[in-house]
Motif scaffolding. Structure first.
Motif, PDB file in Angstrom:
ATOM      1  N   SER A   1      69.739  40.050  27.788  1.00 37.18           N
ATOM      2  CA  SER A   1      70.651  40.467  28.848  1.00 37.18           C
ATOM      3  C   SER A   1      71.937  41.009  28.223  1.00 37.18           C
ATOM      4  O   SER A   1      72.482  40.401  27.301  1.00 37.18           O
ATOM      5  N   HIS A   2      72.419  42.140  28.726  1.00 34.11           N
ATOM      6  CA  HIS A   2      73.651  42.791  28.254  1.00 34.11           C
ATOM      7  C   HIS A   2      73.520  43.331  26.830  1.00 34.11           C
ATOM      8  O   HIS A   2      74.526  43.555  26.159  1.00 34.11           O
ATOM      9  N   ILE A   3      72.294  43.551  26.374  1.00 34.44           N
ATOM     10  CA  ILE A   3      72.114  44.081  25.020  1.00 34.44           C
ATOM     11  C   ILE A   3      72.732  45.479  24.893  1.00 34.44           C
ATOM     12  O   ILE A   3      73.101  45.898  23.791  1.00 34.44           O
ATOM     13  N   GLU A   4      72.868  46.183  26.027  1.00 33.45           N
ATOM     14  CA  GLU A   4      73.486  47.512  26.011  1.00 33.45           C
ATOM     15  C   GLU A   4      74.921  47.424  25.489  1.00 33.45           C
ATOM     16  O   GLU A   4      75.389  48.290  24.761  1.00 33.45           O
ATOM     17  N   ASN A   5      75.632  46.340  25.857  1.00 32.93           N
ATOM     18  CA  ASN A   5      77.028  46.172  25.435  1.00 32.93           C
ATOM     19  C   ASN A   5      77.158  45.474  24.088  1.00 32.93           C
ATOM     20  O   ASN A   5      78.136  45.700  23.369  1.00 32.93           O
ATOM     21  N   LEU A   6      76.189  44.629  23.756  1.00 35.76           N
ATOM     22  CA  LEU A   6      76.319  43.768  22.577  1.00 35.76           C
ATOM     23  C   LEU A   6      75.464  44.208  21.396  1.00 35.76           C
ATOM     24  O   LEU A   6      75.577  43.644  20.310  1.00 35.76           O
ATOM     25  N   GLY A   7      74.596  45.185  21.596  1.00 37.54           N
ATOM     26  CA  GLY A   7      73.911  45.838  20.486  1.00 37.54           C
ATOM     27  C   GLY A   7      72.638  45.210  19.990  1.00 37.54           C
ATOM     28  O   GLY A   7      71.711  45.913  19.603  1.00 37.54           O
ATOM     29  N   SER A   8      72.542  43.891  19.978  1.00 35.20           N
ATOM     30  CA  SER A   8      71.369  43.206  19.429  1.00 35.20           C
ATOM     31  C   SER A   8      71.385  41.754  19.871  1.00 35.20           C
ATOM     32  O   SER A   8      72.404  41.255  20.386  1.00 35.20           O
ATOM     33  N   ARG A   9      70.283  41.059  19.640  1.00 38.50           N
ATOM     34  CA  ARG A   9      70.256  39.618  19.945  1.00 38.50           C
ATOM     35  C   ARG A   9      71.234  38.875  19.046  1.00 38.50           C
ATOM     36  O   ARG A   9      71.815  37.860  19.449  1.00 38.50           O
ATOM     37  N   GLU A  10      71.428  39.375  17.827  1.00 43.02           N
ATOM     38  CA  GLU A  10      72.418  38.760  16.947  1.00 43.02           C
ATOM     39  C   GLU A  10      73.816  38.869  17.570  1.00 43.02           C
ATOM     40  O   GLU A  10      74.618  37.929  17.494  1.00 43.02           O
ATOM     41  N   GLY A  11      74.097  40.017  18.183  1.00 43.32           N
ATOM     42  CA  GLY A  11      75.376  40.191  18.863  1.00 43.32           C
ATOM     43  C   GLY A  11      75.504  39.268  20.059  1.00 43.32           C
ATOM     44  O   GLY A  11      76.575  38.708  20.329  1.00 43.32           O
ATOM     45  N   ILE A  12      74.397  39.098  20.796  1.00 47.25           N
ATOM     46  CA  ILE A  12      74.403  38.197  21.957  1.00 47.25           C
ATOM     47  C   ILE A  12      74.641  36.759  21.508  1.00 47.25           C
ATOM     48  O   ILE A  12      75.420  36.021  22.121  1.00 47.25           O
ATOM     49  N   LEU A  13      73.999  36.345  20.415  1.00 41.64           N
ATOM     50  CA  LEU A  13      74.219  35.006  19.871  1.00 41.64           C
ATOM     51  C   LEU A  13      75.694  34.814  19.519  1.00 41.64           C
ATOM     52  O   LEU A  13      76.300  33.781  19.846  1.00 41.64           O
ATOM     53  N   LYS A  14      76.275  35.802  18.861  1.00 40.32           N
ATOM     54  CA  LYS A  14      77.687  35.713  18.468  1.00 40.32           C
ATOM     55  C   LYS A  14      78.580  35.538  19.698  1.00 40.32           C
ATOM     56  O   LYS A  14      79.509  34.714  19.694  1.00 40.32           O
ATOM     57  N   ALA A  15      78.276  36.292  20.753  1.00 36.27           N
ATOM     58  CA  ALA A  15      79.084  36.208  21.974  1.00 36.27           C
ATOM     59  C   ALA A  15      78.925  34.848  22.643  1.00 36.27           C
ATOM     60  O   ALA A  15      79.903  34.265  23.147  1.00 36.27           O
ATOM     61  N   LYS A  16      77.709  34.309  22.677  1.00 41.15           N
ATOM     62  CA  LYS A  16      77.483  33.001  23.297  1.00 41.15           C
ATOM     63  C   LYS A  16      78.143  31.883  22.500  1.00 41.15           C
ATOM     64  O   LYS A  16      78.673  30.919  23.071  1.00 41.15           O
ATOM     65  N   LEU A  17      78.130  32.011  21.175  1.00 39.75           N
ATOM     66  CA  LEU A  17      78.732  30.979  20.330  1.00 39.75           C
ATOM     67  C   LEU A  17      80.253  30.943  20.457  1.00 39.75           C
ATOM     68  O   LEU A  17      80.891  30.003  19.963  1.00 39.75           O
ATOM     69  N   GLU A  18      80.839  31.929  21.115  1.00 39.72           N
ATOM     70  CA  GLU A  18      82.280  31.884  21.374  1.00 39.72           C
ATOM     71  C   GLU A  18      82.670  30.629  22.151  1.00 39.72           C
ATOM     72  O   GLU A  18      83.820  30.191  22.096  1.00 39.72           O
ATOM     73  N   ILE A  19      81.706  30.032  22.854  1.00 37.98           N
ATOM     74  CA  ILE A  19      82.003  28.832  23.632  1.00 37.98           C
ATOM     75  C   ILE A  19      82.537  27.709  22.749  1.00 37.98           C
ATOM     76  O   ILE A  19      83.299  26.850  23.187  1.00 37.98           O
ATOM     77  N   LEU A  20      82.170  27.727  21.465  1.00 34.44           N
ATOM     78  CA  LEU A  20      82.615  26.690  20.538  1.00 34.44           C
ATOM     79  C   LEU A  20      84.114  26.780  20.251  1.00 34.44           C
ATOM     80  O   LEU A  20      84.743  25.795  19.852  1.00 34.44           O
ATOM     81  N   GLU A  21      84.694  27.947  20.453  1.00 33.47           N
ATOM     82  CA  GLU A  21      86.090  28.171  20.089  1.00 33.47           C
ATOM     83  C   GLU A  21      87.067  27.310  20.890  1.00 33.47           C
ATOM     84  O   GLU A  21      88.151  26.983  20.407  1.00 33.47           O
ATOM     85  N   GLY A  22      86.689  26.928  22.092  1.00 31.16           N
ATOM     86  CA  GLY A  22      87.570  26.117  22.924  1.00 31.16           C
ATOM     87  C   GLY A  22      87.348  24.627  22.774  1.00 31.16           C
ATOM     88  O   GLY A  22      87.986  23.832  23.475  1.00 31.16           O
ATOM     89  N   MET A  23      86.468  24.238  21.854  1.00 33.37           N
ATOM     90  CA  MET A  23      86.101  22.837  21.692  1.00 33.37           C
ATOM     91  C   MET A  23      86.748  22.235  20.444  1.00 33.37           C
ATOM     92  O   MET A  23      87.098  22.954  19.509  1.00 33.37           O
ATOM     93  N   LYS A  24      86.870  20.920  20.424  1.00 36.14           N
ATOM     94  CA  LYS A  24      87.273  20.241  19.202  1.00 36.14           C
ATOM     95  C   LYS A  24      86.226  20.523  18.143  1.00 36.14           C
ATOM     96  O   LYS A  24      85.035  20.670  18.448  1.00 36.14           O
ATOM     97  N   GLU A  25      86.639  20.581  16.878  1.00 36.34           N
ATOM     98  CA  GLU A  25      85.734  21.063  15.836  1.00 36.34           C
ATOM     99  C   GLU A  25      84.507  20.181  15.627  1.00 36.34           C
ATOM    100  O   GLU A  25      83.492  20.660  15.106  1.00 36.34           O
TER     101      GLU A  25
END
Length: 456
Positions: free
Chosen positions: A186-210
């Motif tokens: 989903s949204h591969i048109e904007n994110l380029g690849s599944r690797e890009g989609i993974l990177k975008a989803k992993l952004e959720i970790l940025e707001g969490m304690k390490e």
């Protein structure tokens, strides 16, 4: 909403206000002004909320947050960007609440996972969740403003269509635990690849304690090897032996329930839940794993999931005239199409009929993706394949190439309604699946109207 002073609100968004008093409601729609609220003037593709600021004051708003001087004196808080200010203010409000928060994202199934996690958490806590599809940079902050003193937990779904969106949302949500359901296209048109989609989803970790825990689908090839830094990972799934939560001995007792054994660290629990499809078992496992971090054992979690009901147009099953209809038109991607075809193939039916439409935002991957859907339909024993839309013609071609003998293509909804209605028989099961923009529900309701006419 806990009252906030106008001065504190202005400070939270790096502005200033001389207005005395407080507000306990935030509105972003000038047509739905609540007396005494703070109106935040957002810009859209076809409107500029700043233009409606004076009218918002006339209709009862105590103050407006705008991007330019609207001539409202002390009753306006001027900021550089109101969308950014909305997020900042919601983040400030979130800081009032020291409660466990679970963040949910993923390419497919995130809304269902959110709903199931909410049920699990609600078995022990007074829990808040996003309503409907409020999972974007407007819906998430508005959801946070619904937090009240009585809430003991929250489950917040975060969606995205490009890089940075989840990053901005997780910064204000600050999840204690995060779930990522899968990495699709989903949204591969904007994110380029599944690797890009993974990177975008992993952004959720940025707001969490390490060292905050994350819950991943262990059967997903991308998530099973994703680098999470110091975040410990709990995996769930049906196949991977590394999964801490695993479904075994899966059976369907009828067309509306799924039975399985949930295997986890401390043993196994038998479950019989009110849904079909292996994808929903994944969602149930994720919710069960999430509950474990907050003192909810697997038996209690699975008992809570017996209350699950499909919402909106997400695999909602309806029976009319002895025909079973699966309404699944909320959205579509190759991954969710595969899951939906698997559900259709697993149901008892005299004939399996699939009505599938265009999938959007797939870019150069579009033709390949639509051809995959035709193969999925054939692999799951679809007897008759209807397609709607220009892109779905590739689905029709693929369906024929893979052995479906009866394939019919349409670009006109009325013609599709007429033909589908004319062939339906008692004992048929019909799946409707397409991207939200195709409005395939208009075909569903058209068919329902025809069936009612036949009964008159």
């Amino acid at each position: 909403m806990t009252p906030i002073s106008f001065k504190d609100a202005a400070k939270a968004v790096s502005s200033a206000s001389l207005l005395e008093g407080t507000f306990d409601n935030v509105c972003t729609d000038s047509r739905q002004i609540i007396p005494g609220c703070l109106f935040i003037a957002l810009k859209g593709e076809n409107f500029d909320g700043n233009d409606f600021a004076p009218k918002a004051i006339e209709d009862g708003a105590s103050c407006v947050m705008v991007e330019r001087d609207c001539g409202l004196g002390d009753r306006q808080i001027i900021v550089e960007d109101t969308r950014t200010a909305l997020l900042q203010l919601a983040g400030y409000y979130r800081s009032f609440f020291n409660i466990p928060v679970i963040g949910v994202t993923g390419s497919v199934g995130k809304t269902t996972t959110k709903e199931m996690t909410y049920l699990v958490m609600s078995s022990k806590y007074d829990t808040l969740k996003n309503e409907g599809n409020r999972n974007n940079e407007i819906g998430v902050p508005l959801t946070l403003f619904r937090l009240e003193k009585h809430h003991e937990a929250a489950v917040i779904e975060m969606g995205m269509s490009g890089f940075g969106e989840i990053s901005r949302m997780t910064a204000i949500v600050k999840p204690d635990v995060a779930i990522i359901s899968n990495i699709g296209v989903s949204h591969i048109e904007n994110l380029g690849s599944r690797e890009g989609i993974l990177k975008a989803k992993l952004e959720i970790l940025e707001g969490m304690k390490e060292d905050a825990p994350v819950i991943f689908n262990g059967d997903d090839d991308m998530l099973s090897k994703a680098d999470t830094g110091k975040h410990p990972v709990t995996y769930y799934g049906l196949q991977n032996d590394n999964c801490a939560y695993k479904a075994l001995s899966i059976t369907s007792t009828d067309d509306e329930t799924a039975s399985f054994e949930c295997s986890f660290r401390d043993g196994t629990v038998k479950a019989c839940l009110p849904f079909t499809g292996r994808h929903n078992i994944y969602n149930a496992l994720a919710a069960t794993a999430a509950g474990s971090f907050f003192g909810i054992d697997a038996k209690t979690a699975l008992e809570a999931l017996k209350q699950y009901k499909a919402t909106g147009m997400r695999q909602k099953m309806t029976k009319k005239n002895g025909i079973t209809f699966i309404e699944d038109c909320y959205n579509a991607s190759p991954d969710s199409q595969a899951a939906a075809m698997a559900v259709l193939g697993g149901l008892n039916a005299k004939r399996r009929i699939a009505v599938t439409g265009d999938m959007l935002e797939l870019g150069d991957y579009s033709e390949t993706a639509h051809r995959l859907v035709g193969k999925y339909a054939a692999d799951h024993n679809v007897d008759i394949l209807f397609t709607y839309g220009e892109r779905a013609k590739f689905t029709a071609e693929s369906g024929r190439e893979n052995g479906i003998k009866d394939v019919r293509s349409f670009t006109n909804k009325s013609a599709l309604i007429n033909e589908l209605s004319s062939i339906l028989k008692e004992g048929d099961t019909v799946l409707f699946k397409a991207s939200r923009g195709m409005k395939l529900e208009e075909v569903i309701y058209g068919v329902y109207d025809r069936l009612e006419e036949m009964n008159e």
